[in-house]
Write a protein that holds these residues in place. Sequence first.
Motif, short mmCIF file in Angstrom:
data_model
loop_
_atom_site.label_atom_id
_atom_site.label_comp_id
_atom_site.label_asym_id
_atom_site.label_seq_id
_atom_site.Cartn_x
_atom_site.Cartn_y
_atom_site.Cartn_z
N HIS A 84 92.27 101.86 -33.79
CA HIS A 84 90.93 101.86 -34.35
C HIS A 84 90.30 100.47 -34.21
O HIS A 84 91.00 99.46 -34.24
CB HIS A 84 90.94 102.22 -35.84
N THR A 85 89.00 100.44 -34.06
CA THR A 85 88.25 99.19 -34.05
C THR A 85 86.98 99.38 -34.85
O THR A 85 86.28 100.39 -34.67
CB THR A 85 87.90 98.74 -32.62
N VAL A 86 86.69 98.44 -35.73
CA VAL A 86 85.46 98.49 -36.52
C VAL A 86 84.45 97.53 -35.90
O VAL A 86 84.73 96.34 -35.72
CB VAL A 86 85.72 98.10 -37.98
N ILE A 87 83.28 98.07 -35.53
CA ILE A 87 82.21 97.24 -35.00
C ILE A 87 81.06 97.21 -35.99
O ILE A 87 80.84 98.16 -36.73
CB ILE A 87 81.73 97.73 -33.62
N ASP A 88 80.34 96.10 -36.01
CA ASP A 88 79.20 95.93 -36.91
C ASP A 88 77.95 95.83 -36.04
O ASP A 88 77.82 94.89 -35.23
CB ASP A 88 79.39 94.65 -37.73
N VAL A 89 77.06 96.80 -36.18
CA VAL A 89 75.86 96.84 -35.35
C VAL A 89 74.63 96.93 -36.25
O VAL A 89 74.70 97.44 -37.37
CB VAL A 89 75.88 98.03 -34.37
N PRO A 90 73.47 96.42 -35.78
CA PRO A 90 72.25 96.56 -36.57
C PRO A 90 71.95 98.03 -36.84
O PRO A 90 72.12 98.88 -35.97
CB PRO A 90 71.18 95.92 -35.68
N ALA A 91 71.49 98.32 -38.05
CA ALA A 91 71.22 99.70 -38.42
C ALA A 91 70.24 100.36 -37.46
O ALA A 91 70.36 101.55 -37.14
CB ALA A 91 70.68 99.76 -39.85
N ALA A 92 69.27 99.58 -36.96
CA ALA A 92 68.27 100.15 -36.07
C ALA A 92 68.86 100.56 -34.73
O ALA A 92 68.24 101.35 -33.99
CB ALA A 92 67.15 99.12 -35.84
N LEU A 93 70.04 100.04 -34.39
CA LEU A 93 70.66 100.35 -33.10
C LEU A 93 71.78 101.38 -33.21
O LEU A 93 72.41 101.70 -32.20
CB LEU A 93 71.22 99.07 -32.47
N GLU A 94 72.04 101.90 -34.40
CA GLU A 94 73.16 102.82 -34.56
C GLU A 94 73.02 104.03 -33.64
O GLU A 94 73.99 104.44 -32.99
CB GLU A 94 73.27 103.30 -36.01
N GLY A 95 71.83 104.61 -33.55
CA GLY A 95 71.63 105.77 -32.69
C GLY A 95 71.90 105.45 -31.23
O GLY A 95 72.52 106.24 -30.51
N ASP A 96 71.42 104.28 -30.77
CA ASP A 96 71.66 103.87 -29.38
C ASP A 96 73.14 103.68 -29.11
O ASP A 96 73.65 104.07 -28.05
CB ASP A 96 70.91 102.57 -29.08
N VAL A 97 73.84 103.08 -30.07
CA VAL A 97 75.27 102.84 -29.90
C VAL A 97 76.03 104.16 -29.83
O VAL A 97 76.89 104.36 -28.96
CB VAL A 97 75.80 101.96 -31.05
N GLY A 114 79.28 103.20 -42.16
CA GLY A 114 78.94 102.77 -43.51
C GLY A 114 78.67 101.29 -43.58
O GLY A 114 79.02 100.54 -42.67
N ARG A 115 78.06 100.90 -44.66
CA ARG A 115 77.86 99.47 -44.88
C ARG A 115 79.16 98.82 -45.32
O ARG A 115 79.45 97.69 -44.97
CB ARG A 115 76.77 99.26 -45.94
N ARG A 116 79.97 99.58 -46.09
CA ARG A 116 81.21 99.01 -46.62
C ARG A 116 82.46 99.81 -46.23
O ARG A 116 83.56 99.27 -46.22
CB ARG A 116 81.13 98.95 -48.16
N MET A 117 82.31 101.07 -45.90
CA MET A 117 83.46 101.95 -45.69
C MET A 117 84.08 101.82 -44.31
O MET A 117 83.38 101.75 -43.31
CB MET A 117 83.04 103.40 -45.93
N GLU A 118 85.41 101.81 -44.27
CA GLU A 118 86.17 101.90 -43.03
C GLU A 118 87.22 103.00 -43.22
O GLU A 118 87.84 103.09 -44.27
CB GLU A 118 86.86 100.57 -42.70
N ILE A 119 87.39 103.84 -42.19
CA ILE A 119 88.37 104.93 -42.26
C ILE A 119 89.39 104.77 -41.13
O ILE A 119 89.02 104.50 -39.99
CB ILE A 119 87.68 106.30 -42.17
N TYR A 120 90.64 104.97 -41.48
CA TYR A 120 91.74 104.91 -40.51
C TYR A 120 92.63 106.13 -40.72
O TYR A 120 92.97 106.47 -41.85
CB TYR A 120 92.57 103.64 -40.72
N LYS A 121 93.04 106.78 -39.62
CA LYS A 121 93.93 107.92 -39.74
C LYS A 121 94.67 108.14 -38.43
O LYS A 121 94.13 107.89 -37.35
CB LYS A 121 93.17 109.18 -40.16
N GLU A 122 95.90 108.62 -38.55
CA GLU A 122 96.73 108.87 -37.38
C GLU A 122 97.83 109.87 -37.72
O GLU A 122 98.13 110.12 -38.90
CB GLU A 122 97.37 107.58 -36.87
N VAL A 123 98.43 110.42 -36.69
CA VAL A 123 99.61 111.27 -36.83
C VAL A 123 100.81 110.38 -37.13
O VAL A 123 100.94 109.28 -36.60
CB VAL A 123 99.84 112.07 -35.54
N GLY A 124 101.68 110.86 -38.01
CA GLY A 124 102.89 110.11 -38.33
C GLY A 124 103.14 110.05 -39.82
O GLY A 124 102.33 110.50 -40.63
N LEU A 125 104.30 109.52 -40.20
CA LEU A 125 104.62 109.37 -41.61
C LEU A 125 103.63 108.40 -42.27
O LEU A 125 103.19 107.44 -41.66
CB LEU A 125 106.04 108.84 -41.77
#
Length: 297
Positions: A84-97, A114-125
Amino acid sequence: MCGIVGLFLKNPDLEPRLGSLLSTMLETMTGRGPDSAGFAVYGAGGAGVKLTLRGADRASLADAVAHLESRLGRGVEAVARDTHTVIDVPAALEGDVRGFLGAEAPGIDVVSAGRRMEIYKEVGLPAAVAARFDLAGMTGTHGIGHTRMATESAVTTNGAHPFSTGIDECLVHNGSLSNHNDMRRRLEREGLTFATKNDTEVAAGYLSWRMREGASLKQALESSLSDLDGFFTFVVGTETGFAVVRDPIACKPAVMAETDDYVAFGSEYRALVGLPGIASARVFEPEPAKVYAWERH
């Protein structure tokens, strides 16, 4: 079966420990869901919109970010964590991204925004998933997690929880919905799109739709009790809030603990025993068809 954990901190002094506490809670629920695991953490706010991307590996994600920077003509703040990688982009460019990633970065999924939320998930224990993303090192105000036992669909990363269908909104679920296909078609007519056939994603979409229509999180969860058919426990996160609701039968196990410092949820009490001050906490079973919600501003 599946296992759910959640931790909402009232005391800012505990924020540096959010990840380590949530990690222990998540690992304790391994027996309820050894197939895959995931979690959402509400940490520091970004300058714009934080998009959590998932790819096959770090190299493919780094390549996608490099191409995105070239297309935008500007640098993109990016934090890589395993797949996973979290990128921070201007709100006005979210649709373009999102458009660029969909058209020119095959294999890269947007897991959350999200402004604050990050989600991570994968297969495995759960312990392995938590370690891959260094959950123990994360800080924040609240977080929710899920360990999955895939009884109705394949063991895949896309099937893992949490699911997010709105900005800073996510949901984890233990149970099964019987009318999720009908509800999915209804929500699609309202303009929502879904990446999986999972009933939990439909539940997340339903709450997002109701809140976009003007309902509060509490009101959206109250209406879910009549609009979503089945047996379920939902734990929900928003930018400032944390909420729990069980269906009117409440056949899925759930326990909560509250102190002056935090509110915690676990599918079983053993998920809560490592929390500070648990011996003096108010421990209770959430009632059927009752919404429990907390906000922090």
